[in-house]
Motif scaffolding. Sequence first.
Motif, PDB file in Angstrom:
ATOM      1  N   CYS A  67       0.850  -1.201   0.000  1.00  0.00           N
ATOM      2  CA  CYS A  67       0.000   0.000   0.000  1.00  0.00           C
ATOM      3  C   CYS A  67       0.880   1.244   0.000  1.00  0.00           C
ATOM      4  N   SER A  68       1.961   1.219   0.811  1.00  0.00           N
ATOM      5  CA  SER A  68       2.892   2.355   0.829  1.00  0.00           C
ATOM      6  C   SER A  68       3.602   2.477  -0.512  1.00  0.00           C
ATOM      7  N   VAL A  69       4.004   1.341  -1.089  1.00  0.00           N
ATOM      8  CA  VAL A  69       4.679   1.372  -2.387  1.00  0.00           C
ATOM      9  C   VAL A  69       3.744   1.975  -3.435  1.00  0.00           C
ATOM     10  N   SER A  70       2.462   1.616  -3.359  1.00  0.00           N
ATOM     11  CA  SER A  70       1.494   2.165  -4.302  1.00  0.00           C
ATOM     12  C   SER A  70       1.386   3.679  -4.126  1.00  0.00           C
ATOM     13  N   LEU A  71       1.341   4.148  -2.876  1.00  0.00           N
ATOM     14  CA  LEU A  71       1.286   5.594  -2.627  1.00  0.00           C
ATOM     15  C   LEU A  71       2.523   6.270  -3.226  1.00  0.00           C
ATOM     16  N   LEU A  72       3.688   5.614  -3.068  1.00  0.00           N
ATOM     17  CA  LEU A  72       4.937   6.194  -3.580  1.00  0.00           C
ATOM     18  C   LEU A  72       4.968   6.213  -5.104  1.00  0.00           C
ATOM     19  N   ASN A  73       4.063   5.461  -5.732  1.00  0.00           N
ATOM     20  CA  ASN A  73       3.974   5.464  -7.195  1.00  0.00           C
ATOM     21  C   ASN A  73       3.071   6.583  -7.719  1.00  0.00           C
ATOM     22  N   SER A  74       2.629   7.446  -6.836  1.00  0.00           N
ATOM     23  CA  SER A  74       1.778   8.548  -7.283  1.00  0.00           C
ATOM     24  C   SER A  74       2.594   9.448  -8.207  1.00  0.00           C
ATOM     25  N   VAL A  75       2.153   9.558  -9.452  1.00  0.00           N
ATOM     26  CA  VAL A  75       2.916  10.301 -10.457  1.00  0.00           C
ATOM     27  C   VAL A  75       2.287  11.664 -10.725  1.00  0.00           C
ATOM     28  N   ASP A  76       0.962  11.706 -10.730  1.00  0.00           N
ATOM     29  CA  ASP A  76       0.286  12.967 -11.021  1.00  0.00           C
ATOM     30  C   ASP A  76      -0.844  13.164 -10.030  1.00  0.00           C
ATOM     31  N   PRO A  77      -0.617  13.810  -8.902  1.00  0.00           N
ATOM     32  CA  PRO A  77       0.564  14.555  -8.505  1.00  0.00           C
ATOM     33  C   PRO A  77       1.733  13.646  -8.116  1.00  0.00           C
ATOM     34  N   SER A  78       2.971  14.175  -8.199  1.00  0.00           N
ATOM     35  CA  SER A  78       4.147  13.384  -7.830  1.00  0.00           C
ATOM     36  C   SER A  78       4.130  13.154  -6.325  1.00  0.00           C
ATOM     37  N   ILE A  79       4.825  12.102  -5.908  1.00  0.00           N
ATOM     38  CA  ILE A  79       4.814  11.796  -4.479  1.00  0.00           C
ATOM     39  C   ILE A  79       5.462  12.937  -3.690  1.00  0.00           C
ATOM     40  N   ALA A  80       6.463  13.610  -4.297  1.00  0.00           N
ATOM     41  CA  ALA A  80       7.104  14.741  -3.596  1.00  0.00           C
ATOM     42  C   ALA A  80       6.059  15.825  -3.331  1.00  0.00           C
ATOM     43  N   ASP A  81       5.244  16.140  -4.345  1.00  0.00           N
ATOM     44  CA  ASP A  81       4.207  17.155  -4.167  1.00  0.00           C
ATOM     45  C   ASP A  81       3.149  16.689  -3.169  1.00  0.00           C
ATOM     46  N   VAL A  82       2.824  15.384  -3.242  1.00  0.00           N
ATOM     47  CA  VAL A  82       1.823  14.863  -2.305  1.00  0.00           C
ATOM     48  C   VAL A  82       2.295  15.083  -0.873  1.00  0.00           C
ATOM     49  N   LEU A  83       3.574  14.711  -0.629  1.00  0.00           N
ATOM     50  CA  LEU A  83       4.067  14.794   0.743  1.00  0.00           C
ATOM     51  C   LEU A  83       4.268  16.233   1.197  1.00  0.00           C
ATOM     52  N   LEU A  84       4.620  17.115   0.258  1.00  0.00           N
ATOM     53  CA  LEU A  84       4.878  18.496   0.654  1.00  0.00           C
ATOM     54  C   LEU A  84       3.633  19.368   0.633  1.00  0.00           C
ATOM     55  N   LYS A  85       2.704  19.057  -0.279  1.00  0.00           N
ATOM     56  CA  LYS A  85       1.569  19.974  -0.442  1.00  0.00           C
ATOM     57  C   LYS A  85       0.214  19.380  -0.072  1.00  0.00           C
ATOM     58  N   VAL A  86       0.064  18.056  -0.165  1.00  0.00           N
ATOM     59  CA  VAL A  86      -1.263  17.485   0.078  1.00  0.00           C
ATOM     60  C   VAL A  86      -1.355  16.859   1.461  1.00  0.00           C
ATOM     61  N   ILE A  87      -0.308  16.123   1.857  1.00  0.00           N
ATOM     62  CA  ILE A  87      -0.384  15.411   3.128  1.00  0.00           C
ATOM     63  C   ILE A  87       0.720  15.905   4.050  1.00  0.00           C
ATOM     64  N   SER A  88       0.342  16.320   5.242  1.00  0.00           N
ATOM     65  CA  SER A  88       1.360  16.638   6.230  1.00  0.00           C
ATOM     66  C   SER A  88       1.665  15.332   6.957  1.00  0.00           C
ATOM     67  N   LEU A  89       2.455  14.481   6.294  1.00  0.00           N
ATOM     68  CA  LEU A  89       2.709  13.141   6.819  1.00  0.00           C
ATOM     69  C   LEU A  89       3.814  13.228   7.872  1.00  0.00           C
ATOM     70  N   GLN A  90       3.440  13.066   9.125  1.00  0.00           N
ATOM     71  CA  GLN A  90       4.395  13.279  10.219  1.00  0.00           C
ATOM     72  C   GLN A  90       5.027  11.988  10.721  1.00  0.00           C
ATOM     73  N   PHE A  91       4.461  10.854  10.337  1.00  0.00           N
ATOM     74  CA  PHE A  91       5.025   9.582  10.797  1.00  0.00           C
ATOM     75  C   PHE A  91       4.720   8.536   9.747  1.00  0.00           C
ATOM     76  N   HIS A  92       5.738   7.843   9.253  1.00  0.00           N
ATOM     77  CA  HIS A  92       5.560   6.736   8.315  1.00  0.00           C
ATOM     78  C   HIS A  92       6.778   5.818   8.439  1.00  0.00           C
ATOM     79  N   PRO A  93       6.604   4.607   9.007  1.00  0.00           N
ATOM     80  CA  PRO A  93       7.749   3.752   9.322  1.00  0.00           C
ATOM     81  C   PRO A  93       8.670   3.462   8.136  1.00  0.00           C
TER      82      PRO A  93
END
Length: 318
Positions: A67-93
């Motif tokens: 499931c995490s690998v699938s999230l990391l495959n987010s291309v549009d938006p890119s995962i970098a944009d997802v993590l910086l602009k969409v999700i304030s992900l504060q903890f992910h093992p």
Amino acid sequence: MKNEQTLPDKQQKKLGISRRGFLKTITGTAAGIGMSQVFNPALVSALEKALEHHPVLWIQGQGCTGCSVSLLNSVDPSIADVLLKVISLQFHPTIMASEGKTALENLYKIAEEYKGKFSLAVEGAIPMAAGGKYCIVGELDHKEITMADMVKDLGNKAGSVLAVGTCAAYGGIPAAEGNVTGATGVMKFFKYYGIKTPVVNIPGCPPHPDWIVGSIAHLLTKGLPELDSDGRPTIFFGENIHDNCPHLDEYDAGEMSEKLSDAKGCRMDLGCKGPDTYADCYKRKWNSGMNWCVDNAVCIGCVEPGFPDGSSPFYEPA
Ligand code: FSX
Ligand code: SF4
Ligand code: SF4
């Protein structure tokens, strides 16, 4: 049966954006067809404001990390944009740099600080047998923390919970026949312990990255999405695969594929479970819109509560 859930007004206000303000900025839901709509500048600014008040904490139990690998495959938006602009992900093992005591202390500190406001993403099932000892997720003060302890504690404090993947939603593969660990999905686990926090199921083994990002974006901006009777957002899981399949005409005409490499024909005789499956894969497609299961194989019904036992054997007709 439809089950429309909304956050209480007080909680909605704490998300940092009013419903009307949000609706003025966009024409449709970011969680709709094209995720690129997330990058409508007005929406980004709305999301950025919401993020200040709404961290996401992601924890993992009995799963394969797919499931995490699938999230990391987010291309549009890119995962970098997802993590910086969409999700304030504060903890992910899997992806955070921090580990051990520091990471765990930080996890519980954020949960306390944002009590009632943060979203908890649960990946993987929760083993309930043997006092939860089948899945130890950390240790603090020389005391083991089981996945069950963590879900109970953080689940009670969260404003909402996302059960990411079929394992977290319904038990999935760990709960298949021969389940000795008591693997259980979040909703059932919450019911057992009387935890009232609202849960959004995002099944799929693994779920499409748009389903994960879109559900979180919806939560941040518009509150809880409308859910079906299996707790899934209807925007992603409201349509039947078979009814919308490009092979439906061939099915109606009785033209069946005989082998997986056949480009033409309905895949029912090869084991396709599309008729019993509700998801938008047929139009969203996978791998950045390149293809989907029915193009190269069959739908194995990975988003359904009975998966995998209900779909087995995968390559035989239902
Ligand atoms: Fe389950 Fe996630 Fe299937 Fe894997 O960890 S939904 S086994 S793809 O990835 O939980
Ligand atoms: Fe239905 Fe599957 Fe045939 Fe498509 S390939 S028409 S989903 S049975
Ligand atoms: Fe799962 Fe079927 Fe969609 Fe493939 S097509 S991802 S098996 S629901």
